[in-house]
Design a protein around this motif. Structure first.
Motif, PDB file in Angstrom:
ATOM      1  N   GLU A 110       0.820  -1.191  -0.041  1.00  0.00           N
ATOM      2  CA  GLU A 110      -0.015   0.023   0.045  1.00  0.00           C
ATOM      3  C   GLU A 110       0.773   1.410  -0.005  1.00  0.00           C
ATOM      4  OE1 GLU A 110      -2.261  -0.537   3.731  1.00  0.00           O
ATOM      5  OE2 GLU A 110      -3.401  -2.275   2.784  1.00  0.00           O
ATOM      6  N   ASN A 111       1.961   1.045   0.404  1.00  0.00           N
ATOM      7  CA  ASN A 111       3.050   2.374   0.508  1.00  0.00           C
ATOM      8  C   ASN A 111       3.457   2.725  -0.522  1.00  0.00           C
ATOM      9  OD1 ASN A 111       4.730   4.810   1.635  1.00  0.00           O
ATOM     10  ND2 ASN A 111       4.069   4.118   3.430  1.00  0.00           N
ATOM     11  N   THR A 112       3.077   3.396  -1.411  1.00  0.00           N
ATOM     12  CA  THR A 112       3.869   3.956  -2.873  1.00  0.00           C
ATOM     13  C   THR A 112       5.097   4.717  -2.683  1.00  0.00           C
ATOM     14  OG1 THR A 112       2.244   5.688  -3.097  1.00  0.00           O
ATOM     15  CG2 THR A 112       1.653   3.579  -4.082  1.00  0.00           C
ATOM     16  N   GLN A 113       5.207   5.684  -1.415  1.00  0.00           N
ATOM     17  CA  GLN A 113       6.186   6.308  -1.464  1.00  0.00           C
ATOM     18  C   GLN A 113       7.439   5.443  -0.920  1.00  0.00           C
ATOM     19  OE1 GLN A 113       5.393   9.763   1.088  1.00  0.00           O
ATOM     20  NE2 GLN A 113       7.594  10.773   0.674  1.00  0.00           N
ATOM     21  N   MET A 114       7.248   4.420  -0.002  1.00  0.00           N
ATOM     22  CA  MET A 114       8.303   3.499   0.263  1.00  0.00           C
ATOM     23  C   MET A 114       8.782   2.659  -0.635  1.00  0.00           C
ATOM     24  SD  MET A 114       8.158   0.810   3.556  1.00  0.00           S
ATOM     25  CE  MET A 114       7.363  -0.534   2.778  1.00  0.00           C
ATOM     26  N   LEU A 115       7.827   2.112  -1.352  1.00  0.00           N
ATOM     27  CA  LEU A 115       8.217   1.286  -2.567  1.00  0.00           C
ATOM     28  C   LEU A 115       9.074   2.014  -3.715  1.00  0.00           C
ATOM     29  CD1 LEU A 115       4.920  -0.728  -2.930  1.00  0.00           C
ATOM     30  CD2 LEU A 115       6.954  -1.762  -2.692  1.00  0.00           C
ATOM     31  N   SER A 116       8.574   3.451  -4.051  1.00  0.00           N
ATOM     32  CA  SER A 116       9.432   3.958  -4.763  1.00  0.00           C
ATOM     33  C   SER A 116      10.634   4.301  -4.326  1.00  0.00           C
ATOM     34  CB  SER A 116       8.554   5.492  -5.013  1.00  0.00           C
ATOM     35  OG  SER A 116       9.338   6.470  -5.729  1.00  0.00           O
ATOM     36  N   ASP A 117      11.076   4.450  -3.179  1.00  0.00           N
ATOM     37  CA  ASP A 117      12.459   4.766  -2.452  1.00  0.00           C
ATOM     38  C   ASP A 117      13.171   3.579  -2.578  1.00  0.00           C
ATOM     39  OD1 ASP A 117      11.731   7.283  -1.815  1.00  0.00           O
ATOM     40  OD2 ASP A 117      11.817   7.113   0.303  1.00  0.00           O
ATOM     41  N   ILE A 118      12.659   2.254  -2.133  1.00  0.00           N
ATOM     42  CA  ILE A 118      13.333   1.055  -2.478  1.00  0.00           C
ATOM     43  C   ILE A 118      13.743   0.939  -3.909  1.00  0.00           C
ATOM     44  CG2 ILE A 118      12.925  -1.322  -2.234  1.00  0.00           C
ATOM     45  CD1 ILE A 118      11.147  -0.901  -0.076  1.00  0.00           C
ATOM     46  N   GLY A 119      12.725   1.043  -4.734  1.00  0.00           N
ATOM     47  CA  GLY A 119      12.927   0.969  -6.133  1.00  0.00           C
ATOM     48  C   GLY A 119      14.105   2.052  -6.904  1.00  0.00           C
ATOM     49  N   ARG A 120      14.159   3.136  -6.194  1.00  0.00           N
ATOM     50  CA  ARG A 120      15.234   3.941  -6.731  1.00  0.00           C
ATOM     51  C   ARG A 120      16.720   3.628  -5.954  1.00  0.00           C
ATOM     52  NH1 ARG A 120      11.579   8.296  -6.011  1.00  0.00           N
ATOM     53  NH2 ARG A 120      12.162   8.646  -3.751  1.00  0.00           N
ATOM     54  N   SER A 121      16.567   2.846  -4.713  1.00  0.00           N
ATOM     55  CA  SER A 121      17.833   2.696  -4.132  1.00  0.00           C
ATOM     56  C   SER A 121      18.286   1.070  -4.753  1.00  0.00           C
ATOM     57  CB  SER A 121      17.665   2.450  -2.740  1.00  0.00           C
ATOM     58  OG  SER A 121      17.468   3.690  -1.929  1.00  0.00           O
ATOM     59  N   PHE A 122      17.355   0.448  -5.112  1.00  0.00           N
ATOM     60  CA  PHE A 122      17.620  -0.992  -5.266  1.00  0.00           C
ATOM     61  C   PHE A 122      17.097  -1.127  -6.803  1.00  0.00           C
ATOM     62  CE2 PHE A 122      17.496  -0.878  -0.911  1.00  0.00           C
ATOM     63  CZ  PHE A 122      19.006  -1.116  -0.614  1.00  0.00           C
ATOM     64  N   PRO A 123      17.516  -0.638  -7.889  1.00  0.00           N
ATOM     65  CA  PRO A 123      17.114  -0.872  -9.202  1.00  0.00           C
ATOM     66  C   PRO A 123      16.612  -2.101  -9.752  1.00  0.00           C
ATOM     67  CG  PRO A 123      19.004   0.570  -9.552  1.00  0.00           C
ATOM     68  CD  PRO A 123      18.857   0.159  -7.882  1.00  0.00           C
ATOM     69  N   GLY A 124      15.527  -2.309 -10.296  1.00  0.00           N
ATOM     70  CA  GLY A 124      15.216  -3.696 -10.712  1.00  0.00           C
ATOM     71  C   GLY A 124      14.392  -4.423  -9.861  1.00  0.00           C
ATOM     72  N   THR A 125      14.238  -4.023  -8.566  1.00  0.00           N
ATOM     73  CA  THR A 125      13.383  -4.616  -7.641  1.00  0.00           C
ATOM     74  C   THR A 125      11.832  -4.375  -7.406  1.00  0.00           C
ATOM     75  OG1 THR A 125      13.867  -3.047  -5.505  1.00  0.00           O
ATOM     76  CG2 THR A 125      15.500  -4.885  -6.248  1.00  0.00           C
ATOM     77  N   ALA A 179       8.569  -3.012  -9.880  1.00  0.00           N
ATOM     78  CA  ALA A 179       8.048  -3.022 -11.125  1.00  0.00           C
ATOM     79  C   ALA A 179       6.622  -2.695 -11.211  1.00  0.00           C
ATOM     80  CB  ALA A 179       8.399  -3.976 -12.167  1.00  0.00           C
ATOM     81  N   ASP A 180       6.039  -1.671 -11.650  1.00  0.00           N
ATOM     82  CA  ASP A 180       4.648  -1.295 -11.471  1.00  0.00           C
ATOM     83  C   ASP A 180       4.013  -1.365 -10.179  1.00  0.00           C
ATOM     84  OD1 ASP A 180       4.463  -1.039 -14.475  1.00  0.00           O
ATOM     85  OD2 ASP A 180       4.256  -3.174 -14.766  1.00  0.00           O
ATOM     86  N   GLY A 181       5.009  -0.835  -9.202  1.00  0.00           N
ATOM     87  CA  GLY A 181       4.409  -0.649  -8.007  1.00  0.00           C
ATOM     88  C   GLY A 181       4.437  -2.034  -7.103  1.00  0.00           C
ATOM     89  N   VAL A 182       5.097  -2.969  -7.684  1.00  0.00           N
ATOM     90  CA  VAL A 182       5.269  -4.463  -6.981  1.00  0.00           C
ATOM     91  C   VAL A 182       6.504  -4.785  -6.410  1.00  0.00           C
ATOM     92  CG1 VAL A 182       4.370  -6.743  -7.175  1.00  0.00           C
ATOM     93  CG2 VAL A 182       3.004  -4.926  -8.148  1.00  0.00           C
ATOM     94  N   LEU A 183       6.914  -5.092  -5.441  1.00  0.00           N
ATOM     95  CA  LEU A 183       8.327  -5.483  -5.184  1.00  0.00           C
ATOM     96  C   LEU A 183       8.482  -6.860  -5.339  1.00  0.00           C
ATOM     97  CD1 LEU A 183      10.911  -4.538  -3.201  1.00  0.00           C
ATOM     98  CD2 LEU A 183       9.716  -5.712  -1.434  1.00  0.00           C
ATOM     99  N   ASP A 184       9.712  -6.977  -5.940  1.00  0.00           N
ATOM    100  CA  ASP A 184      10.341  -8.358  -6.190  1.00  0.00           C
ATOM    101  C   ASP A 184      10.895  -8.818  -5.032  1.00  0.00           C
ATOM    102  OD1 ASP A 184      11.567 -10.838  -7.067  1.00  0.00           O
ATOM    103  OD2 ASP A 184      11.702  -9.877  -9.307  1.00  0.00           O
ATOM    104  N   ARG A 185      10.294  -9.541  -4.244  1.00  0.00           N
ATOM    105  CA  ARG A 185      11.119  -9.663  -2.835  1.00  0.00           C
ATOM    106  C   ARG A 185      12.396 -10.470  -3.141  1.00  0.00           C
ATOM    107  NH1 ARG A 185       6.861 -11.065   1.887  1.00  0.00           N
ATOM    108  NH2 ARG A 185       8.940 -10.703   3.003  1.00  0.00           N
ATOM    109  N   LYS A 186      12.165 -11.672  -4.180  1.00  0.00           N
ATOM    110  CA  LYS A 186      13.414 -12.334  -4.204  1.00  0.00           C
ATOM    111  C   LYS A 186      14.739 -11.505  -4.930  1.00  0.00           C
ATOM    112  CE  LYS A 186      11.031 -16.868  -5.067  1.00  0.00           C
ATOM    113  NZ  LYS A 186      10.719 -17.973  -6.142  1.00  0.00           N
ATOM    114  N   ALA A 187      14.295 -10.788  -5.702  1.00  0.00           N
ATOM    115  CA  ALA A 187      15.410  -9.745  -6.331  1.00  0.00           C
ATOM    116  C   ALA A 187      16.110  -8.814  -5.350  1.00  0.00           C
ATOM    117  CB  ALA A 187      14.729  -8.948  -7.503  1.00  0.00           C
ATOM    118  N   LEU A 188      15.076  -8.452  -4.401  1.00  0.00           N
ATOM    119  CA  LEU A 188      15.612  -7.637  -3.296  1.00  0.00           C
ATOM    120  C   LEU A 188      16.448  -8.376  -2.269  1.00  0.00           C
ATOM    121  CD1 LEU A 188      15.564  -4.801  -1.976  1.00  0.00           C
ATOM    122  CD2 LEU A 188      13.548  -5.386  -0.773  1.00  0.00           C
ATOM    123  N   GLY A 189      16.098  -9.491  -2.021  1.00  0.00           N
ATOM    124  CA  GLY A 189      16.739 -10.352  -1.116  1.00  0.00           C
ATOM    125  C   GLY A 189      18.083 -10.835  -1.662  1.00  0.00           C
TER     126      GLY A 189
END
Length: 403
Positions: free
Chosen positions: A247-262, A264-274
């Motif tokens: 639900e928190n689009t701002q947090m997801l946006s910050d994660i996406g900027r810090s970890f490119p490719g994790t 996409a379309d507002g959905v976190l790829d937890r495996k890629a992040l891990g």
């Protein structure tokens, strides 16, 4: 009637006029008010008539900053005292259960009274000299703009009131915020000069918040159930984090900027992040900095909302309670620990996993010594569940009593 202009050198005269039943316009930090003796029903009735205010709308009482609120109110909650200490004198009006000493006309026939402590030295001086509360709605005809200087008051009421105390221009120019604390939940009746967020934050500061931390399988859930039975709001930071990932689009946006490719379309790829953070300590610290920030904001919002509901106790459940900074919100941090073998058995039974996987999860977390060193209190969950529950209850009673 001649309306006098009274300066700061004749405040005793203004106070005497009010005590004698006259109407005098007085300055506050918000707007000017039409003040009269708040305990004189006849004077209050004249204020209603001069202002053109329907008598179905109650008035507030202005108090001197040292006045005993208990003289006019009963059932004063501790939360109201906290707001008085924080914001009085200031632009906050608090509605409480009234005593009979307050005339029915002030209360519009109701059983509550609104109290206000104005932050203006001249009006405070008059309240002290008069030794009585002032009933004082804004000094404008109903429906007109509230005045912020003496001349605007005269434009409305010259010849209709006894005097205007010239205290210069009001700094805020907006009415006080009104909060009803006569019942729970507390309600903002009028948003004025003091933001609701500031009020909720001040109430949250006076919650008794207990932080619960410890590794998986240690028995935190049992401890939290005891707190819930005591009336505490339970905030599960792990569940909160998973909700925020959706639900928190701002947090997801910050994660996406810090970890490119994790993301996409507002959905976190937890495996890629891990794969990125769990093999890189610096990257994990960067991720924690982001998530701890947003979880902290959400926890504080939930505490503020709970405080506005009239809540008194809350508990924050977080494995990373200390590292995240959330321990600062707590009157006490309690670590729950248990022997490794018992934790492994509990996790295997609870989650239906193998011994090897359960051991891996336990070994990946802080050892008991960490919580024993960092927490103010430690609960050892190495006996029966009934014994542990009793220990939890006894400790929490002690913490809440002393916190």
């Amino acid at each position: 009637m001649e309306t006098k202009i009274i300066g700061k050198d004749k405040l005793g005269e203004a106070a005497a006029l009010i005590a004698a039943g006259e109407i005098v316009a007085v300055p506050t930090e918000t707007v000017y008010g039409l003040a009269c003796n708040g305990l004189d029903a006849d004077a209050v009735e004249r204020v209603y008539k001069v202002k053109g205010r329907p008598e179905i709308k109650p008035l507030s009482l202005m108090l001197h900053k040292g006045a005993a609120v208990t003289k006019y109110c009963e059932k004063i909650p501790k939360q109201a005292r906290a707001l008085m200490d924080k914001f009085w004198p200031g632009p906050l009006t608090i509605v409480l259960s009234s005593k009979d000493i307050v005339p029915a006309i002030v209360r519009a026939g109701g059983d509550t009274v609104a109290l206000r402590c104005p932050d203006h030295p001249m009006t405070q001086a008059m309240l002290k000299k008069a030794r009585l509360p002032f009933a004082a709605p804004s000094a404008n005809p109903s429906g007109s703009k509230s005045p912020i200087n003496a001349q605007e008051v005269l434009n409305y009421f010259d010849g209709k009131i006894a005097a205007v105390v010239d205290g210069g221009s009001c700094g805020l120019g907006r009415e006080s915020t009104i909060i009803d604390m006569s019942a729970e939940p507390f309600k903002i009746l009028r948003q004025g000069a003091l933001p609701e967020a500031d009020i909720a934050s001040a109430l949250a500061e006076n919650l008794k918040v207990i932080g619960i931390t410890g590794g998986t399988g240690c028995g935190k859930t049992t401890a939290l159930r005891e707190l819930e039975a005591m009336g505490a709001l339970i905030i599960d930071c792990d569940a909160l984090y998973h909700d925020m990932l959706k639900e928190n689009t701002q947090m997801l946006s910050d994660i996406g900027r810090s970890f490119p490719g994790t993301v996409a379309d507002g959905v976190l790829d937890r495996k890629a992040l891990g794969a990125t953070v769990f093999s890189n300590e610096a990257a994990l610290e960067d991720l924690n900095a982001i998530t701890h920030h947003y979880i902290g904001l959400e926890v504080r919002k939930k505490l503020a909302d709970w405080a506005m509901q009239g809540g008194k106790i809350a508990a924050i459940d977080a494995i990373a309670l200390i590292e995240s900074g959330l321990g600062e919100c707590c009157c006490a941090v309690v670590g729950v620990v248990a022997e490794k073998t018992m934790r492994i058995e509990r996790i295997m039974k609870r989650d239906g996993i193998s011994y090897e996987y359960a051991m891996m999860r336990v070994n990946a977390q802080y050892p008991n010594e960490y919580f024993e060193r960092k927490c103010q209190y430690v609960l050892h969950n190495d006996g029966s569940e009934d014994k542990f529950r009793k220990e939890c209850k006894n400790l929490f009673k002690e913490v809440l009593k002393n916190g």
